[in-house]
Design a protein around this motif. Structure first.
Motif, PDB file in Angstrom:
ATOM      1  N   GLN A   1       0.848  -1.218   0.000  1.00  0.00           N
ATOM      2  CA  GLN A   1       0.000   0.000   0.000  1.00  0.00           C
ATOM      3  C   GLN A   1       0.872   1.253   0.000  1.00  0.00           C
ATOM      4  N   ALA A   2       2.067   1.138   0.559  1.00  0.00           N
ATOM      5  CA  ALA A   2       2.997   2.278   0.580  1.00  0.00           C
ATOM      6  C   ALA A   2       3.696   2.454  -0.773  1.00  0.00           C
ATOM      7  N   GLY A   3       3.436   1.555  -1.734  1.00  0.00           N
ATOM      8  CA  GLY A   3       3.953   1.724  -3.086  1.00  0.00           C
ATOM      9  C   GLY A   3       5.118   0.840  -3.456  1.00  0.00           C
ATOM     10  N   PHE A   4       5.453  -0.131  -2.599  1.00  0.00           N
ATOM     11  CA  PHE A   4       6.584  -1.008  -2.878  1.00  0.00           C
ATOM     12  C   PHE A   4       6.083  -2.415  -3.247  1.00  0.00           C
ATOM     13  N   VAL A   5       7.009  -3.329  -3.399  1.00  0.00           N
ATOM     14  CA  VAL A   5       6.698  -4.717  -3.697  1.00  0.00           C
ATOM     15  C   VAL A   5       7.084  -5.564  -2.489  1.00  0.00           C
ATOM     16  N   GLY A   6       6.168  -6.415  -2.038  1.00  0.00           N
ATOM     17  CA  GLY A   6       6.458  -7.284  -0.907  1.00  0.00           C
ATOM     18  C   GLY A   6       7.335  -8.447  -1.310  1.00  0.00           C
ATOM     19  N   VAL A   7       7.835  -9.195  -0.313  1.00  0.00           N
ATOM     20  CA  VAL A   7       8.700 -10.332  -0.602  1.00  0.00           C
ATOM     21  C   VAL A   7       7.960 -11.657  -0.442  1.00  0.00           C
ATOM     22  N   HIS A   8       6.729 -11.651   0.007  1.00  0.00           N
ATOM     23  CA  HIS A   8       5.957 -12.887   0.134  1.00  0.00           C
ATOM     24  C   HIS A   8       5.332 -13.256  -1.212  1.00  0.00           C
TER      25      HIS A   8
END
Length: 358
Positions: free
Chosen positions: A351-358
């Motif tokens: 939601q903050a604009g990044f990509v998660g690692v899961h």
């Protein structure tokens, strides 16, 4: 004599028949016993299979159970200082505020550096100097930082919690189709000095950068790439990305690199496509590109798919830097990492604009 032979033949025949019958009888007996045993054991085998299946299903349920900030254990009840990468600004604003709402016993205080610009490097330096309890970084640790930690009696660990891209931005008026990663590096090493060398107009290039010792992100893939290679004499150093964006709007030939999440949505700059070669240029923004005239009603968004699948050529991994000293710093470093790696934390990072690692 003939009668005697005849009798012997009859006796041998009867013995053979008897032995054959005995063997057949034993075989049939074994088959009956085997069948009986199979029948008796069948429920147990079936039950065992059912238990194994149930165990696997239970494991899968546990693995897929959604986790959130409230389920994390060993979160210390205290106040801690942290800081570092400016690319993490939206995480500090959105994610950390959610963490402190759900875990009010944990208080996080952001601390700016005193004599340098904020960034990954200055944050790690403050962690080494005991001014922070953990740091946020948009680049991996260097060998030098690890060596300093060892000299001071502890070690540093990096735990990845997300991904970002590194975007290259220029003045919106500049007509350039894109850059290869090598061209970008040659620009900052002072070997490419005019935009006409990369298919643009006859215009001097003005590279903008944070000072290497304070850099938030890096464009060189490893420490060895920079050894013995100073940045070009035409590089102009800026305090922060905010200052760089202001300079870009004033200097037609200026160029800057930074966290894609930070600069792609900006209205006053244009992000360039990047590639390992000129035939495969990937945009750091989702196409179609939003023009400056449409901004801020609409803003360019990060090309999260290209970062996730690795097609975008320069990825910046987001790390929590943990001080391994068996003390309170180590405890909060691991606790903060665990919070960000929950399902709730990963969703908030996206939601903050990044990509998660899961």
């Amino acid at each position: 004599m003939d009668n005697t032979n005849h009798k012997k033949a009859l006796i041998n025949s009867e013995i053979a028949l008897f032995l054959r019958g005995l063997i057949i009888g034993k075989v049939l007996t074994l088959m009956v016993i085997g069948g009986l045993l199979w029948w008796l054991l069948k429920p147990n085998l079936s039950s065992r299979s059912s238990v194994d299946s149930s165990s696997n299903q239970s494991f899968n349920r546990v693995s897929s159970t959604a986790s959130n900030f409230k389920t994390v254990t060993d979160v210390p009840n205290a106040a801690f200082n942290y800081g570092g990468s400016t690319a993490w600004a939206s995480i500090r604003q959105l994610v950390d505020s959610q963490i402190q709402s759900d875990r009010p016993e944990l208080q996080l205080r952001y601390v700016d550096p005193v004599n340098s610009s904020p960034g990954s490097s200055s944050g790690i330096r403050m962690l080494l100097d005991g001014k922070l309890d953990f740091a946020q970084s948009s680049r991996p640790l260097t060998d030098e930082e690890q060596a300093i930690a060892k000299e001071r009696g502890f070690s540093l660990e990096q735990r990845q919690v997300g991904m970002d891209g590194i975007a290259v931005v220029v003045n919106p008026s500049l007509k350039v189709s894109g850059l290869t990663v090598d061209q970008l590096r040659q620009i900052y090493l002072g070997r490419i000095t005019n935009w006409n060398q990369v298919g643009g107009p006859n215009l001097p290039i003005t590279p903008l950068s944070q000072r290497p010792e304070d850099a938030d992100t890096v464009i060189f893939s490893s420490n060895s790439d920079l050894k013995g290679q100073a940045l070009g004499s035409n590089v102009q150093y800026v305090y922060s990305t905010t200052e760089a964006v202001r300079q870009l709007s004033k200097i037609p030939g200026a160029v800057y690199y930074a966290s894609a999440r930070s600069v792609v949505p900006q209205c006053s700059v244009k992000a360039l496509p990047l590639g390992q070669n000129s035939g495969q240029l990937i945009t750091p923004y989702r196409e179609p590109m939003i023009s400056p005239e449409q901004c801020p009603r609409q803003r360019n968004q990060l090309n999260t798919q290209a970062i996730k699948d690795g097609s975008y050529p320069i990825i910046a991994n987001l790390f929590v830097i943990i001080k391994q000293n068996k003390g309170r710093e180590e405890q909060i470093g691991y606790a903060y990492t665990k919070l960000l790696l929950t399902d709730q934390g990963q969703k908030a990072i996206e939601q903050a604009g990044f990509v998660g690692v899961h």
